[in-house]
Design a protein around this motif. Structure first.
Motif, short mmCIF file in Angstrom:
data_model
loop_
_atom_site.label_atom_id
_atom_site.label_comp_id
_atom_site.label_asym_id
_atom_site.label_seq_id
_atom_site.Cartn_x
_atom_site.Cartn_y
_atom_site.Cartn_z
N GLU A 253 0.83 -1.20 0.00
CA GLU A 253 0.00 0.00 0.00
C GLU A 253 0.87 1.27 0.00
N HIS A 254 2.02 1.18 0.65
CA HIS A 254 2.91 2.34 0.71
C HIS A 254 4.35 1.88 0.46
N LEU A 483 -3.39 -3.69 18.14
CA LEU A 483 -2.52 -2.69 18.75
C LEU A 483 -2.58 -1.34 18.04
N ALA A 484 -2.49 -1.35 16.71
CA ALA A 484 -2.53 -0.06 16.00
C ALA A 484 -3.86 0.66 16.23
N PRO A 485 -5.01 -0.04 16.14
CA PRO A 485 -6.28 0.65 16.42
C PRO A 485 -6.34 1.19 17.85
N HIS A 613 1.71 1.16 11.20
CA HIS A 613 0.29 0.82 11.27
C HIS A 613 -0.51 1.78 12.14
N ILE A 614 0.11 2.37 13.16
CA ILE A 614 -0.59 3.42 13.92
C ILE A 614 -0.93 4.55 12.94
N THR A 615 0.06 4.92 12.12
CA THR A 615 -0.11 6.02 11.17
C THR A 615 -1.15 5.68 10.10
N ARG A 616 -1.13 4.46 9.67
CA ARG A 616 -2.10 4.03 8.64
C ARG A 616 -3.52 4.13 9.19
N GLN A 617 -3.68 3.75 10.46
CA GLN A 617 -4.99 3.87 11.10
C GLN A 617 -5.46 5.33 11.11
N GLY A 619 -4.75 7.48 8.92
CA GLY A 619 -5.01 7.92 7.54
C GLY A 619 -4.08 9.02 7.05
N MET A 620 -2.87 9.04 7.57
CA MET A 620 -1.91 10.08 7.17
C MET A 620 -1.22 9.71 5.85
N PRO A 621 -0.70 10.72 5.12
CA PRO A 621 0.02 10.42 3.87
C PRO A 621 1.42 9.87 4.18
N ILE A 622 1.48 8.60 4.44
CA ILE A 622 2.67 7.99 5.05
C ILE A 622 3.97 8.25 4.27
N ASP A 623 3.92 8.11 2.96
CA ASP A 623 5.17 8.21 2.20
C ASP A 623 5.65 9.65 2.03
#
Ligand code: G6P
Length: 635
Positions: A253-254, A483-485, A613-617, A619-623
């Motif tokens: 995904e990223h 954990l991430a959620p 995965h915390i960041t993905r939860q 919804g941040m623009p990770i890359d």
């Protein structure tokens, strides 16, 4: 920082420069602009886009004009907000001169006042626009373009790379360089200019690196190169054997996730590469330990690569490491490698501070510049300072064609492969692997360790890389599902480590901040009681990274107990067998034991995966996190 691509030649330029510009996004992605020249009407056509996730792409899609000479720019804002007025290109008042700029003009406030007093209409808040007005003034006062550039540069301070286009000279790109890389690509009846060769790597391999303090008039069939006092500089066109490889995310995904998973292979490539330099002809690891008694498998080509003689290695008394960001964290961890394996006193400097501290050149010392990109301005400037004292320098970077590699005495490339995500993952782990290997190799040369121990060290690296990956698999579903959620809801984190796990905790804290925008603070665990403990409550997770050392483990355990005694929320990254620490944690990640100095490397994958995965939860623009850039080419 900022990325620049320009073209003049037989082809229409828009697609060429936008293709190049998208490869330079690692230099910033706040806004983008494009200008080309309409020869028939003697005027510029231009457009700009600012903000959002992909200004370069939006701009490329919206522009419907083209030309045979043009340039584009991707910005990382230094002076002035991120908007289209401040986006490059900038122009002088009557739009006779267009400029794109990388760097910072020092004293621009005074220059702005002077230009305003002379009646110029300055529309942006950037330092860059001033260059267009000033250069145009110089052109108007002189008939000779070369004289105008010389007069212009004599009034500009700072670090800069400019490309100017002039309606009066529609087929010429004027390129000016002072402490900011620029390269010219020489094609057939065409020429490219860019801040990084990769912008045009598949169009031509013939390049001219502009020397520092020089300017050039680049046309489709000629280059004129001068120094700042107007003397002709002879140049040679060199052929670079480097291709641009389009990299996609594949099934991931990223890019960050892909790069987390690439680490085990990248580390094994790195060890293989180091071994190849250390012992040509042997590219597999000796698994049959009975051959250890053959004491000649490592040779000296590694020292030639690093620009040092065996005598220099043997007489080394001090090692110094200089770097920034994540690379600084890798260097701080490596301090333990050099001190504990080589038994050589080692200091680590933040590149941004280095130039402004007192410098005491030491005999028998070496400076190792650690940089993923090889372009970080602070690290590059520190290198230039050290070079001026004739102290040996080595670059450890991931980009063999970078400025730091070109200017250091020797270099060792990490074998991470291109890293696209702004948050560094595999560059960090391969830096650790490279620095651990080189520490052992120095120790072997000096007789501090035996050949047998060198082989063990290489095996230990392989084991740590294995653990780095296998622990991700062990915790994958728990992290994603539970954990991430859960941890995405906390707004503050405290990170603690001791000894070698302290710089690793700093890296974890940085990683969380840069991609999730969650506030995180890191301390050496022993400092907790001296202030930060006041922050401990059930709403601020305290993340502790353990170490493989009995004494230090018990000290960390005491710090963890202090957190629990105050009703704190405890997350631990511990090693198997550290049952008391695991037992008091609210969340425990348990990692198989590895060589004590490689504990951080073994924990790297899991730490990054958890934060990803915390960041993905969230919804941040990770890359491409807001405000950041992969390569920071301004001070
Ligand atoms: C930027 C990047 C960081 C990186 C730092 C140093 O801030 O966003 O990820 O660690 O520069 O870069 P270097 O290329 O010198 O390692």
């Amino acid at each position: 920082m900022c990325g620049i691509v320009a073209y003049t030649g037989k082809n229409l330029c828009k697609d060429l420069v936008f293709e190049g510009l998208s490869r330079l996004e690692y230099r910033g992605y706040d806004s983008a602009g494009f200008v080309c020249i309409d020869k028939h009407h003697g005027q510029f056509n231009f457009d700009k886009e600012a903000g959002g996730s992909s200004p370069i792409q939006r701009l490329a899609e919206k522009i419907h004009f083209d030309g045979y000479t043009g340039m584009a720019h991707t910005r990382w804002a230094t002076h002035g907000l991120v908007d289209t007025v401040n986006a490059h290109p900038h122009f002088n008042c009557n739009k006779a001169v267009a400029v794109v700029h990388n760097g910072i003009i020092e004293g621009h406030e005074v220059l702005r006042e002077q230009l305003l007093a002379r009646g110029h209409h300055v529309i942006s808040t950037t330092d860059s626009e001033l260059a267009a007005h000033l250069f145009n003034d110089e052109i108007e006062q002189r008939s000779d373009l070369k004289e105008a550039v010389m007069a212009f540069v004599s009034q500009i301070r700072g670090a800069f790379a400019f490309v100017f286009m002039l309606t009066q000279y529609p087929d010429t790109l004027v390129v000016v360089r002072h402490r900011s890389a620029m390269v010219i690509g020489v094609g057939e009846d065409e020429a490219f200019v860019a801040s990084d060769f990769i912008a045009f790597a598949d169009k031509t391999n013939n390049v001219v690196f502009l020397p520092d303090d020089s300017f050039a008039f680049v046309r489709r069939d000629s280059i004129e190169l001068y120094d700042f006092s107007g003397r002709i500089v002879p140049y040679f066109v060199q052929s670079l054997d480097q291709k641009y490889i389009e990299i996609d995310k594949g099934v991931f995904e990223h890019f960050m996730l892909k790069e987390i998973y690439e680490q085990k292979r990248a580390i094994s490539r790195t060890i293989g590469f180091c071994k190849m330099l250390g012992s040509p002809g042997i590219d597999t690891f000796p698994h049959h330990y009975e051959h250890w008694s053959v004491a000649t498998e490592y040779n000296d080509s590694i020292w030639r690569q690093l620009g040092l003689s065996i005598e220099q290695i043997k007489s080394l008394r001090y090692i110094n490491l200089v770097s920034a960001g994540t690379s600084w964290h890798a260097a701080c961890i490596a301090q333990f490698f050099f001190e504990m394996i080589c038994k050589i006193p080692t200091r680590v400097f933040l590149a941004s501070e280095f130039r402004y501290m007192s410098f005491f050149p030491q005999e028998d010392s070496v400076y190792i510049m650690v940089s993923q990109s090889g372009e970080t301005a602070d690290t590059l400037e520190a290198l230039r300072l050290i070079n001026s004292y004739n102290v040996p320098t080595i670059a450890i970077t991931n980009v063999a064609s970078s400025s730091i590699v070109r200017e250091a005495g020797g270099f060792l490339p990490m074998q991470a492969g291109p890293e696209i995500s702004v948050a560094s993952t595999k560059a960090f782990s391969t830096q650790l692997a490279t620095l651990f290997w080189i520490a052992n190799r120095i120790a072997l040369e000096r007789g501090t360790i035996t050949l047998e121990e060198m082989y063990i060290a290489e095996e230990q690296l392989c084991v740590a890389a294995e653990v780095l990956e296998s622990t991700i698999e062990m915790y994958k579903f728990r992290i994603i599902q539970d954990l991430a959620p859960k941890y995405m809801h906390y707004s503050h984190f405290i990170f603690l480590g001791r000894h070698i796990s302290y710089p690793f905790a700093m890296e974890a804290s940085l990683k969380l901040k840069e991609i999730s925008y969650i506030f995180a603070q890191c301390y050496p665990a022993g400092e907790l009681k001296h202030g930060p403990i006041a922050l401990v409550d059930e709403n601020t997770p305290v993340v502790i990274f353990s170490v493989l050392d009995e004494l230090l483990y018990h000290k960390l355990l005491a710090n963890a107990s202090e957190v629990k005694a105050r009703n704190g929320h405890l997350v631990v990254f511990a090693f198997e067998g550290q049952d008391e620490l695991i037992g008091i944690a609210d969340t425990a990640f348990v990692i198989p034991p590895v060589a004590p100095l490689l504990g951080p490397l073994a924990m790297t994958g899991l730490m990054q995966f958890f934060i990803y995965h915390i960041t993905r939860q969230l919804g941040m623009p990770i890359d491409k996190p807001r405000n950041l850039a992969k390569s920071v080419t301004v001070e």
